[in-house]
Enzyme design. Structure first.
Site, mmCIF file in Angstrom:
data_model
loop_
_atom_site.group_PDB
_atom_site.id
_atom_site.type_symbol
_atom_site.label_atom_id
_atom_site.label_comp_id
_atom_site.label_asym_id
_atom_site.label_seq_id
_atom_site.Cartn_x
_atom_site.Cartn_y
_atom_site.Cartn_z
ATOM 1 N N TYR A 10 -2.595 3.165 6.297
ATOM 2 C CA TYR A 10 -2.193 3.681 4.988
ATOM 3 C C TYR A 10 -0.931 4.509 5.195
ATOM 4 O O TYR A 10 -0.990 5.587 5.797
ATOM 5 C CB TYR A 10 -3.280 4.590 4.399
ATOM 6 C CG TYR A 10 -4.571 3.881 4.020
ATOM 7 C CD1 TYR A 10 -4.582 2.889 3.048
ATOM 8 C CD2 TYR A 10 -5.779 4.234 4.620
ATOM 9 C CE1 TYR A 10 -5.764 2.262 2.684
ATOM 10 C CE2 TYR A 10 -6.974 3.617 4.257
ATOM 11 C CZ TYR A 10 -6.959 2.631 3.290
ATOM 12 O OH TYR A 10 -8.130 2.009 2.931
ATOM 13 N N TYR B 264 -16.165 6.011 1.751
ATOM 14 C CA TYR B 264 -15.306 4.870 2.079
ATOM 15 C C TYR B 264 -16.154 3.652 2.436
ATOM 16 O O TYR B 264 -15.839 2.527 2.069
ATOM 17 C CB TYR B 264 -14.418 5.264 3.262
ATOM 18 C CG TYR B 264 -13.287 4.333 3.587
ATOM 19 C CD1 TYR B 264 -12.308 4.028 2.641
ATOM 20 C CD2 TYR B 264 -13.160 3.783 4.866
ATOM 21 C CE1 TYR B 264 -11.248 3.194 2.966
ATOM 22 C CE2 TYR B 264 -12.107 2.953 5.193
ATOM 23 C CZ TYR B 264 -11.155 2.668 4.232
ATOM 24 O OH TYR B 264 -10.102 1.845 4.547
#
Ligand code: APR
Length: 389
Positions: free
Chosen positions: A197, A386
């Site tokens: 990310y 997550y």
């Protein structure tokens, strides 16, 4: 039972019903080869694998999928790796492309004697408020045909016939995160052993493994600009820049075999039931792809719905069907909340807010990342959300 749509939701549901001896037919608008080759998600949560295991549907993903438990954030301040798979009780993801899962589910469904009509588009759902609903569909040769059933399961995505059949009283909550992604499929091995990310002033960039030969990349993209506006070289240069390849190592380049635009919008239908019509998967709720929750929720909902149908049809117990919508909505809103949090973490201010809010947004993002880097309890919270559904 008539099931609309042969994605993960429809095919898990079909398999579970057949295993319980309940006759069903799946109507799918696309071709068999299209549903088995369409590149979509690829991160399966432990709960999804447990459901598939429990029903004998996980052989392919155990043979060819890989366990995965790390993500890496890259920012101006450097990079840090979060081994979420080793934190708390969360567990690891299995990386297994969704089209391979769909191929496995379809194989099992046919082996179990399941009926499926490809090139068959559901047009309208009739009499959903009664006990004999039916679906008008267009056969491959264009002829209209009516399918009658005790129940109809709408697993036909956001633009399907199930949503169109809902009466005005059903609420449709919508939200636009104001961000667009260019999704890329590169014929190239992964460049890092973690989900990447990258948070950059020029916008977000993402890296997600799929197979040893194919990798998914994302670039935050200006809404309205076509997906083919940039040549490959420019896209790779931009990925290098945002992922800070000069500092952290080069990306493995390869031919970009697919490009697609994704507006990060989301929605929730409430309730997920109208009489004899039940919604699951993308038809029930659409999630932005930032936290890879869509396919996992689809499998969870299909499992809950199958259990409820089986109770109703084999034992006359309708409690599961009565509680289906509320049970799913609890999971859906949890997933929407975390996906929204991830979306805000990863992006520069949405289009239109760049001037007034950009410094403020960037500072908030830095503070969130710093907290994630340094606080163990924040990391545990992240790992739980997550990986969980
Ligand atoms: N009639 C018949 N089939 C239809 C119709 C229709 N009117 N409309 C859509 N379909 C089919 C589509 O062609 C598709 O194969 O319904 C199927 C829906 O499958 P998915 O889009 O895979 O949705 P779902 O099973 O809910 O799985 C959700 O897929 O897009 C990802 O991010 C999403 O990973 C999540 C998962």
């Amino acid at each position: 039972m008539v099931i609309l749509g042969a994605g993960p939701a429809g095919l898990v549901l079909g398999n579970l019903l057949l295993a319980a001896g309940i006759d069903c037919a799946v109507l799918e608008r696309a071709s068999s080869s299209h549903v088995q080759t369409r590149a979509r998600a690829g991160f399966l949560a432990p709960n999804t694998v447990r459901i598939l295991d429990r029903h004998g549907l996980a052989d392919g993903l155990h043979r060819y999928g890989r366990q995965h438990g790390a993500c890496e954030f890259r920012t101006r301040e450097g990079r840090f790796r979060l081994d979420y798979g080793a934190l708390g009780q969360s567990g690891m993801h299995h990386v297994y492309p969704q089209q391979n899962l769909v191929t496995d589910l379809l194989g099992h469904y046919l082996d179990r004697g399941g009926r499926i009509s490809f090139h068959t588009e559901a047009l309208t759902v009739h009499d959903a408020d009664g006990a004999r609903p039916s679906v008008m569909a267009r056969e491959p040769d264009g002829r209209p045909v009516r399918w009658a059933a005790r129940y109809v399961a709408g697993c036909d995505g956001r633009h399907g016939a199930a949503r169109r059949a809902l009466p005005p009283g059903v609420v449709h909550h919508r939200h636009d995160h104001g961000v667009t992604w260019l999704g890329l499929l590169a014929q190239a091995p992964p460049s890092l052993d973690a989900v990447g990310y990258a948070i950059h002033d020029r916008g977000f960039a993402g890296h997600m493994a799929r197979t040893p030969e194919v990798t998914r990349y994302y670039l935050q993209w200006q809404r309205g600009v076509p997906a083919d506006a940039w040549p490959e070289q420019q896209i790779w240069d931009e990925l290098d820049l945002r992922m800070r390849a000069a500092e952290h190592g080069p990306l493995h380049r390869g031919t970009l075999v697919e490009r697609g635009l994704f507006d990060l919008t989301c929605d929730v239908v409430e309730p997920l039931r109208h009489g004899s019509l039940f919604l699951a998967g993308d038809a029930a709720s659409l999630l932005a792809p930032a936290a890879a929750k869509g396919a996992n929720l689809a499998v969870l909902e299909a499992d809950l719905l199958a259990g409820a149908f089986i109770d109703a049809l084999t034992r006359g117990d309708a409690a599961g069907l009565d509680g289906y919508s509320d049970r799913c909505l609890t999971h859906i809103w949890r997933a929407q909340e975390f996906t929204g949090w991830m979306t805000r973490l990863l992006h520069a201010a949405p289009d239109g807010d760049r001037d007034a809010g950009s410094f403020f947004h960037a500072a908030l993002r830095r503070s969130r990342i710093a907290s994630l880097r340094t606080s163990r309890s924040h990391q545990d919270w992240f790992a739980e959300n997550y990986v969980g559904v």
